[in-house]
Scaffold this motif. Sequence first.
Motif, short mmCIF file in Angstrom:
data_model
loop_
_atom_site.label_atom_id
_atom_site.label_comp_id
_atom_site.label_asym_id
_atom_site.label_seq_id
_atom_site.Cartn_x
_atom_site.Cartn_y
_atom_site.Cartn_z
N TYR A 548 31.94 66.11 30.17
CA TYR A 548 33.18 66.51 30.83
C TYR A 548 32.99 66.64 32.34
O TYR A 548 33.74 66.05 33.12
N VAL A 549 31.98 67.39 32.76
CA VAL A 549 31.83 67.67 34.18
C VAL A 549 31.12 66.52 34.90
O VAL A 549 31.65 65.94 35.85
N SER A 550 29.92 66.17 34.44
CA SER A 550 29.21 65.05 35.08
C SER A 550 30.01 63.77 34.90
O SER A 550 30.08 62.92 35.80
N GLY A 551 30.60 63.63 33.73
CA GLY A 551 31.44 62.46 33.47
C GLY A 551 32.62 62.42 34.44
O GLY A 551 33.01 61.36 34.93
N GLY A 552 33.16 63.58 34.73
CA GLY A 552 34.26 63.66 35.69
C GLY A 552 33.80 63.19 37.07
O GLY A 552 34.52 62.47 37.77
N ALA A 553 32.59 63.58 37.44
CA ALA A 553 32.06 63.17 38.74
C ALA A 553 31.85 61.66 38.79
O ALA A 553 32.16 61.00 39.78
N VAL A 554 31.32 61.12 37.72
CA VAL A 554 31.06 59.67 37.68
C VAL A 554 32.37 58.91 37.76
O VAL A 554 32.49 57.91 38.47
N LYS A 555 33.37 59.39 37.07
CA LYS A 555 34.65 58.69 37.07
C LYS A 555 35.23 58.67 38.48
O LYS A 555 35.66 57.63 38.98
N LYS A 556 35.19 59.83 39.15
CA LYS A 556 35.70 59.90 40.52
C LYS A 556 34.93 58.95 41.43
O LYS A 556 35.51 58.25 42.27
N THR A 557 33.62 58.93 41.26
CA THR A 557 32.79 58.09 42.11
C THR A 557 33.13 56.61 41.89
O THR A 557 33.30 55.85 42.85
N ALA A 558 33.23 56.25 40.64
CA ALA A 558 33.52 54.85 40.33
C ALA A 558 34.90 54.44 40.85
O ALA A 558 35.10 53.31 41.29
N GLU A 559 35.80 55.39 40.83
CA GLU A 559 37.14 55.08 41.35
C GLU A 559 37.10 54.82 42.85
O GLU A 559 37.78 53.95 43.37
N LYS A 560 36.28 55.60 43.53
CA LYS A 560 36.09 55.37 44.98
C LYS A 560 35.49 53.99 45.23
O LYS A 560 35.91 53.26 46.12
N VAL A 561 34.51 53.66 44.43
CA VAL A 561 33.85 52.36 44.57
C VAL A 561 34.85 51.24 44.30
O VAL A 561 34.91 50.24 45.00
N LYS A 562 35.66 51.48 43.30
CA LYS A 562 36.67 50.49 42.94
C LYS A 562 37.61 50.21 44.12
O LYS A 562 37.95 49.07 44.42
N GLU A 563 37.98 51.28 44.79
CA GLU A 563 38.87 51.15 45.94
C GLU A 563 38.25 50.25 47.00
O GLU A 563 38.89 49.38 47.58
N GLN A 564 36.95 50.47 47.25
CA GLN A 564 36.26 49.67 48.27
C GLN A 564 36.19 48.20 47.82
O GLN A 564 36.35 47.29 48.62
N ILE A 565 35.94 48.02 46.55
CA ILE A 565 35.87 46.65 46.02
C ILE A 565 37.22 45.95 46.21
O ILE A 565 37.29 44.81 46.67
N LEU A 566 38.26 46.67 45.89
CA LEU A 566 39.60 46.09 46.03
C LEU A 566 39.90 45.76 47.49
O LEU A 566 40.54 44.75 47.79
N LYS A 567 39.41 46.62 48.37
CA LYS A 567 39.67 46.40 49.79
C LYS A 567 39.01 45.10 50.25
O LYS A 567 39.63 44.26 50.90
N VAL A 568 37.77 44.92 49.88
CA VAL A 568 37.07 43.69 50.27
C VAL A 568 37.76 42.49 49.62
O VAL A 568 37.99 41.46 50.26
N ALA A 569 38.10 42.66 48.36
CA ALA A 569 38.74 41.55 47.65
C ALA A 569 40.07 41.18 48.28
O ALA A 569 40.43 40.00 48.37
N SER A 570 40.78 42.19 48.73
CA SER A 570 42.09 41.91 49.32
C SER A 570 41.91 41.11 50.61
O SER A 570 42.71 40.23 50.92
N GLU A 571 40.82 41.39 51.34
CA GLU A 571 40.53 40.58 52.53
C GLU A 571 40.20 39.14 52.11
O GLU A 571 40.67 38.17 52.69
N MET A 572 39.39 39.04 51.06
CA MET A 572 38.93 37.71 50.64
C MET A 572 40.07 36.88 50.06
O MET A 572 40.15 35.67 50.27
#
Lengths: 774, 276, 156
Positions: A548-572
């Motif tokens: 629940y707790v560590s999993g919550g942290a991982v999910k938030k982190t991955a979501e942040k990473v996803k945002e960055q990925i989308l940003k680069v992809a949107s440029e590409m």
Amino acid sequence: MKKFKNVGKPVKKFDGVSLAVGAAKFTDDFELKDALHLSILYSPYAHAEIEDIDVSEALAVDGVVDVLTYQNVPQKLFTTAGQGYPEPSPYDSRILDRKVRFVGDRVAVVVAESKRIAEEAKKKIKVKYRVLEPIFDPERAMDDDAPMIPDPEAHMIIPAKYDPKRNLAAELDISYGDLEAGFEEADFIEEHTYWTHYGAHAMLEPHAAAAYIDEMGRLVVISTTQVPFHARRILSMVLDIPLRKIRVIKPHLGGGFGGKQEIILEPLVALVTWRHQRPSKIVLSREEVFVSTRVRRSARLRLKTGVKKDGTITALEMDVLLNGGAYGTHGLTVLSNVGSKSLPMLNKVPAMRFFARSVYTNLPVAGAYRGYGATQAYFAINQQIDMIARKLGIDVLDYWKRIHIREGETSKIFELIGEGREGTPQLITSEHLDEAIDLGAKEIGWYDKRGKRIEVEKDRVRGVGMAVAMQGSGIPLIDMAAARMKMNDDGSFNLYVGATDIGTGSDTILAQIAAEVLQIPAEMIIVHSSDTDFTPFDTGAYASSTTYVSGGAVKKTAEKVKEQILKVASEMLNAPMDSLFLEDGRVIQRDTGKSVTFSEIALRSLYMENQFQIEATESYVGEISPPPFIAQFAEVEVDRKTGFVRVIKFVSAVDCGQPINPRLVEGQVEGAVMNGITWALTERYIFNQQGRMVNNNFGEYKIFTPPDMPEIVTIIVDSYEETGPFGAKSVAEVGINGPAPAIANAIYDAVGVRLFDLPFTPEKVYKALKTTDN
Amino acid sequence: MEEFRWYYPNSIEEAVGLLELQGVVPHGGGTGIIRGKLDRYKGLISLEGLGLDYIKEVDGVVEIGATATYHDVIEFCGAVCGECILVKSLSRAASTPLRNRITIGGSVAYFPIWSDLMGPLIALDATVSILGKNEGEYPVQELARNRSLKSHSLIKSLKFKRFNGFTYYYRAARTHFDYGSFNITMLASFDDGVFSDVRFVLVGSKAKFQRLAEIENGLIGRAPSDVDVPGLIGELYNSIEFHNTRIGSAEYTKSVALVEIERAIYASFKAMEGEK
Amino acid sequence: MTGKFRINGREYSIEFDPRDTLLTVLRENGFTEVKEGCSEGTCGACAVLLDGKVVNSCMVFAATAIGKEIITSRGLGDQNNPHPIQEAFAEVGAVQCGFCTPGFVISTFYLLQRNPDPTEDEIKKALDGNLCRCTGYVKIIEGVKLAAERMKNEKV
Ligand SMILES: Cc1cc2nc3c(=O)[nH]c(=O)nc-3n(C[C@H](O)[C@H](O)[C@H](O)COP(=O)(O)OP(=O)(O)OC[C@H]3O[C@@H](n4cnc5c(N)ncnc54)[C@H](O)[C@@H]3O)c2cc1C
Ligand code: FES
Ligand code: FES
């Protein structure tokens, strides 16, 4: 059921093959060149003061480098409890002390070139003890004439009731509603006293610790710990070594169950290595693990309930006495959990009082243990409810359905009891206990067997019983977990978590959570966990917090990473971010269908344009602690002539939210169930008159091997917790709460005897049968 | 630490010669020795080179070499007869990996209170061949009683006549892999609806082992319908005593033992009925 | 004393104390897949094959294993080429903390050598010397069944 790519799949545990082969390294598997070996001398007395200790002969032995005693180690008081700061446990322990408080307390530590030499030299230490009166009976611990067990300077660093002079380690007195009126209103009072006993975690890997100085002169500690970050903090505090100079690594861990949520051996190896600037190591023997590490505390619980003829419980009073043994570690928090994890189940009761004390005695030290107080409470509650239902003449299944807490409801107890402080109000956000009860009942054949007393063979009678329980998912507003994630050239990711995989498979499920966010196979995530230098903070593996707790942290982190990925992809792709979606390691433009792969994204961001490392760190603190729920059913066979009890079948139906990995969920429940069954039947601490445990080995402390197994069935109930990562709640602890009461209730169903006192040895059952027969 | 060494004799004579050394004893499977205090010994004699790991049956007499393991016996006897008492009892002893190590010779010499070997051997009237100081062939009971026979001696083998009748083994324990608290061996032969031969052994009581003559005499020559089972059990009440055991107090253990003895008798009745 | 041991197919000349157990000798020479859980023959974490038979290496004097064939879990397979038993265990979730697993793998191997198609009851009995505190054995038994099935099919 929601649709997922990774979540809910039985992804193979990442380290499974490595462990099965034997390549995975545990603490004792690291090669430390020229390590010093430690051997501990233990007190033969339950309560004594060291008048004189002569180590000269031991020191003279060839190969002995040092002998530690209270005279030459730091004397700071601390708590061995691996809890967050400020710890809600008393500062009542020293690395080595002038006073010993149980048979098995540490007196001295020999440091030598080999284990054999250390063990031989140990025999040459001469100790003169002034023997003090011991206290073994917790009921006597607070008597006026009882000797004081803890250190005179022992203290709590948080405000809490603590009275070391009276051997009181913790006390809570909580109530709501009008208790007297409630009992007054009742048609009958059901009042019983229950006793639960000590238990060993019996994790297969004995406690061990090793230390060395790295090439930069820093202290590195490898240990069997569930709490590497707490270990680092406490080591620094006790040994006065700057925290920045300490690195704690948790390698593979051979099971913990709470028994390794303690800072026991780390201070010894750290001190020796720091002092001698040489590697050092200690691995406990099985005997030492039983006696000198930690146990489940025993409890006496008096439960009084007022009941109306229609089944309404009008008032409930629970009076608890816990025996924490010689030190107060986890005393207050386990005590809190006895109430806070159990009483909310009966949230409709208009008046409750919870009065509980944890006391010191001169017996082995209790610590954290899977279930953490809830196990003791549910032993009492589930039998009490069974008795009430029988009195009311209704099926206990129907009765539970009427009285248990439900989704959308709350309990006053959540607010009143926290972890050593007030609690946090919370609503139950997911609860499927009725389904669990129904599915479990069907699987065990409840309606064909309950009350039937089927005699399968002459004098061998069967019966069924059940129990329900809940637990929590982390400690709300206290447990904090963080995760860090970075992207690699090939579109794989490193995931760094402080979360401590102690065999549960948390590395794997955390990867599944990250992979779900990024819509890639879990194998694309490489997990690194629990190294205080390289992974972000996590409170550790306890309180059912990881998913629940560590999993919550991982999910938030991955979501942040996803945002960055989308940003680069949107440029590409030259497309707005909100027109993009992730699928199988690519980012796809919804309208054109054009896509880029994760690897292309990584290569671009690392090497080509607008260069940066795609990565993120996020933290998570739970605001609530959504409880998992479980209904557990036992079918037993009782030998009416000898009192032998055999569990034939055991069914658990669990609501743990969305299982991230159903195989691992089942594994957690199955392990907890087996642990609960043997705690109920065959496990037992046997002490002699002097307070020495006489059965400190697997030959005499009995846990099951495969041929003893009953049929075990685990059912995962369909459920989804909105606040959890992809709907998940915890599951690791809750399964241990039901076996003992379910078996007790089943024994009653079979032969009509009520057992209030664990464990149910055949002799106890036999005696109870004799008294009922007459 | 004292010098400690291993001897690897290649012949029985050589091994017997080594027995004269002080503090040097035979090593069978080592499962008993390894857990004791090793300081007691100056050396151990490996018996592996002596060819004593044989099991054979000649004219209905089974002979088992001292270094045959529990596992070997289970395999050999199991192949000959599914109802063999030693298969029943030894299959319940210790665990699979231990049964691959525990030897017959070591177990006769060691005879722990939880032995799953001795009850059946006593019931089978087995004899033990000993070499060395006390060379000779002894009834296993005598060896069990007189522990001094063991010193400076080598158990070479044991022999018993194969038993083909009804066999029954009960073992009181807390879990499957546990030191038994006591065990019961019953062998019986029937002839035309009456017991022609009964051997009943209890291991684990205060006496350590005892043949229950009351039961044997109470059954032999009788048909089940003529046996006063409660009476027989009542007679036993004063002749078996226990210390506290792993399963419980002395008094409780005795109650269980009496129940299980009764069950053994009823099982034999049932078997006789089945034969008819 | 010194002795030659054949461990996982290779010959090693090892110096050791005559009182040492096989477990100690193996662990001190890098065979850390052989685990020490009790040192008294009750947990099975130290199980190895000695001349093809499963034994508790803590209950065997190293001096009696000289010249014999010793196989540990790592002798059956490695991370990249696991034995079907190891693979099956990992797959079904029979491995939690994994401390007990190399021992279970050895006991399973011994069973399947002798009985390629065991019943559930036979599986349980064959594992009577191994303790696991994490799994409750359910998935271990499942792993044995799966391994048996795969090994049978491989042979065909
Ligand atoms: C964990 C555990 C559980 C066990 N449970 C059971 C059980 O349930 N039932 C059961 O029956 N047994 C059980 N045993 C076995 C029993 O306790 C002894 O360890 C075993 O019987 C000893 O046999 P061994 O061949 O290993 O003897 P060793 O250890 O080699 O020797 C034991 C003694 O016998 C002497 N000796 C050995 N061979 C000879 C010989 N040929 N001639 C003369 N003297 C000899 C030795 O010098 C030594 O004194 C268990 C053992 C362990 C370790
Ligand atoms: S370490 Fe050998 S059986 Fe436990
Ligand atoms: S997986 Fe942990 S002991 Fe078996």
